[in-house]
Design a protein around this motif. Structure first.
Motif, short mmCIF file in Angstrom:
data_model
loop_
_atom_site.label_atom_id
_atom_site.label_comp_id
_atom_site.label_asym_id
_atom_site.label_seq_id
_atom_site.Cartn_x
_atom_site.Cartn_y
_atom_site.Cartn_z
N GLU A 154 0.86 -1.19 0.00
CA GLU A 154 0.00 0.00 0.00
C GLU A 154 0.89 1.24 0.00
O GLU A 154 1.82 1.35 0.82
N THR A 155 0.63 2.17 -0.92
CA THR A 155 1.45 3.37 -1.06
C THR A 155 0.61 4.61 -0.76
O THR A 155 -0.49 4.78 -1.29
N LYS A 156 1.14 5.48 0.11
CA LYS A 156 0.46 6.72 0.47
C LYS A 156 1.39 7.90 0.16
O LYS A 156 2.51 7.96 0.67
N ILE A 157 0.90 8.82 -0.67
CA ILE A 157 1.67 10.02 -1.01
C ILE A 157 1.09 11.21 -0.26
O ILE A 157 -0.10 11.51 -0.39
N GLU A 158 1.91 11.87 0.50
CA GLU A 158 1.50 13.04 1.25
C GLU A 158 2.47 14.18 0.95
O GLU A 158 3.44 14.42 1.67
N ARG B 247 5.68 11.60 -13.41
CA ARG B 247 4.24 11.52 -13.12
C ARG B 247 3.89 10.24 -12.37
O ARG B 247 2.82 10.17 -11.74
N THR B 248 4.74 9.25 -12.49
CA THR B 248 4.52 7.98 -11.79
C THR B 248 5.85 7.44 -11.30
O THR B 248 6.92 7.87 -11.74
N ASN C 298 2.72 0.35 -10.27
CA ASN C 298 3.06 1.70 -10.76
C ASN C 298 2.13 2.68 -10.07
O ASN C 298 0.90 2.54 -10.10
N VAL C 299 2.72 3.70 -9.42
CA VAL C 299 1.95 4.63 -8.61
C VAL C 299 1.93 6.01 -9.25
O VAL C 299 2.99 6.61 -9.48
#
Length: 417
Positions: free
Chosen positions: A266-270, A365-366, A412-413
């Motif tokens: 699980e990936t979280k971008i803050e 962008r990713t 890919n995020v």
């Protein structure tokens, strides 16, 4: 006068030649006697525990499967040879038979021939079997009251072999007898629950963990359920096909390892900070890894790739045990260990949650997240690793120097700008 000196010199030279000749003759006689004695000892061992090549004549399928398994290499591998030398050179090496009680368990019946086992391993091409057909199929009982559990063998020279089948075929080579033990984990425990430590680490160095309390075991699974999976085939050449046990003993080697664990990512971008949470779920009913040999470890690698697939972040978690010896130094040899100073082993069916934090990749962008769980390559002191490399015909390409992938997850995020 010169003639006298020359005569004396010739006489001395002649005597020296005769002495050297006698010495070589004596040494040759001793060597011949030793070789003859070794051959006689090996013959007596193989009379009680027939060599697996004899079994191949009638059990070709089983033999070919076993031959590809780690068990067939139990005393043949360069890593075992190097470790045995380190053990014998250590203060703990007084019990010369210790390693062989698992790697060639029939030494229990031939303690007085321990040096022969050692010499054969050091030769690099032992003719004695380590863990083969007879070493298992002559076990008639396992004493669980002892720690580690101890196998009891049929009387040396017996022609009765035990196994799991009711409908065995009568033959002239040996008598067969069905024994429920061969469908029970007890059969495996005498080696795979062994604690090879001279310092009596006890439960602190438990190899399997609380395996008998796992969901898998409570549902009726035994070691054989996974490590000797059922298949259809012949037990003996030419007999009718039926349900038989696979003898490749899959585990660390083989496709079974792909079922040892699963990963959720699980990936979280803050903003400028990104967090990746990896859930590592062990799917096996025993410790992962089992920590003998002591360098055995499993590694979770996380790699983040940004623009042009360039690695912008990497980190890892190591699951295993760290040992100290009597000097308080880290050791890879569990026979030297007096203390477990760190234990990150995945317990039976355990869920471990790992968190990684890093700067959000820029100018893209990713980005790609790659999480891989692998068995780690062999580790240890440089001289030890160099010895293995020198002993192996494959050098640094020997499989022990390579990671073995268990499972991998990639995603890919996208980055919201």
């Amino acid at each position: 006068m010169h003639r006298i000196f020359r005569a004396v010199a010739v006489k001395k030279t002649t005597l020296a030649v005769v002495f050297v000749a006698l010495a070589w003759t004596w040494l040759g006689t001793v060597e011949d006697r030793t070789l003859a004695q070794d051959a006689k000892s090996q013959a007596s061992i193989e009379k009680a525990f027939p060599n697996s090549n004899k079994c191949k004549r009638c059990h070709e399928r089983v033999f070919e499967e076993w031959e590809t398994s780690p068990l067939s290499r139990s005393i043949h591998s360069p890593a075992f040879r190097a470790t045995l030398d380190a053990f014998l050179a250590s203060p703990e090496g007084k019990d010369k038979a210790l390693c062989f009680r698992c790697h060639a368990p029939h030494i229990r019946e031939f303690q007085d021939h321990t040096q022969l086992f050692i010499d054969q391993v050091k030769s690099g091409d032992p003719q004695l079997d380590g863990v083969a057909c007879a070493q298992c199929h002559l076990i008639k009982q396992v004493d669980r009251a002892k720690h580690p559990p101890e196998p009891k063998y049929e009387a040396p020279g017996s022609k009765t072999l035990y196994g799991p089948y009711k409908d065995f075929s009568q033959n002239l080579a040996h008598q067969s007898m069905e024994l429920g033990l061969f469908k029970k984990s007890d059969l495996c425990l005498n080696c795979h629950q062994a604690v090879p430590s001279a310092a009596n680490l006890g439960k602190a160095n438990d190899l399997l963990g609380n395996w008998d309390q796992s969901k898998a075991v409570k549902s009726g699974k035994e070691c054989q359920s996974c490590h000797m999976p059922e298949q259809t085939g012949e037990s003996a050449n030419g007999e009718k096909k039926r349900t038989v046990a696979n003898h490749t003993f899959p585990g660390r080697i083989g496709k079974l390892r792909q079922e040892a664990a699963k990963l959720d990512v699980e990936t979280k971008i803050e903003g400028d900070k990104t967090t990746v949470i990896v859930k590592v779920q062990s799917l096996v009913p025993h410790n992962l890894p089992t920590t003998h040999p002591a360098w055995a470890s499993v590694v979770l690698d996380l790699v983040i790739k940004g623009k042009n697939l360039k690695t912008v972040f990497s980190d890892k978690r190591i699951y295993g045990r760290v040992y100290h010896n009597a000097k308080g130094e880290k050791t890879q040899f569990d026979f030297e260990a007096v203390k477990v100073v760190e234990d990150t082993v995945l317990k039976p069916e355990e869920l471990r949650v790992e968190t990684f934090t890093f700067p959000t990749p820029k100018e893209t962008r990713t980005f790609d997240v790659e999480a891989t769980l692998s068995y780690a390559p062999i580790t240890g002191p440089a001289p030890f690793l160099q010895r293995i490399e020198a002993e192996s015909s494959k050098g640094t390409s020997d499989p022990v120097f390579q990671p073995i992938e268990i499972v991998t997850r990639t995603e890919n995020v996208p980055i919201a700008r």
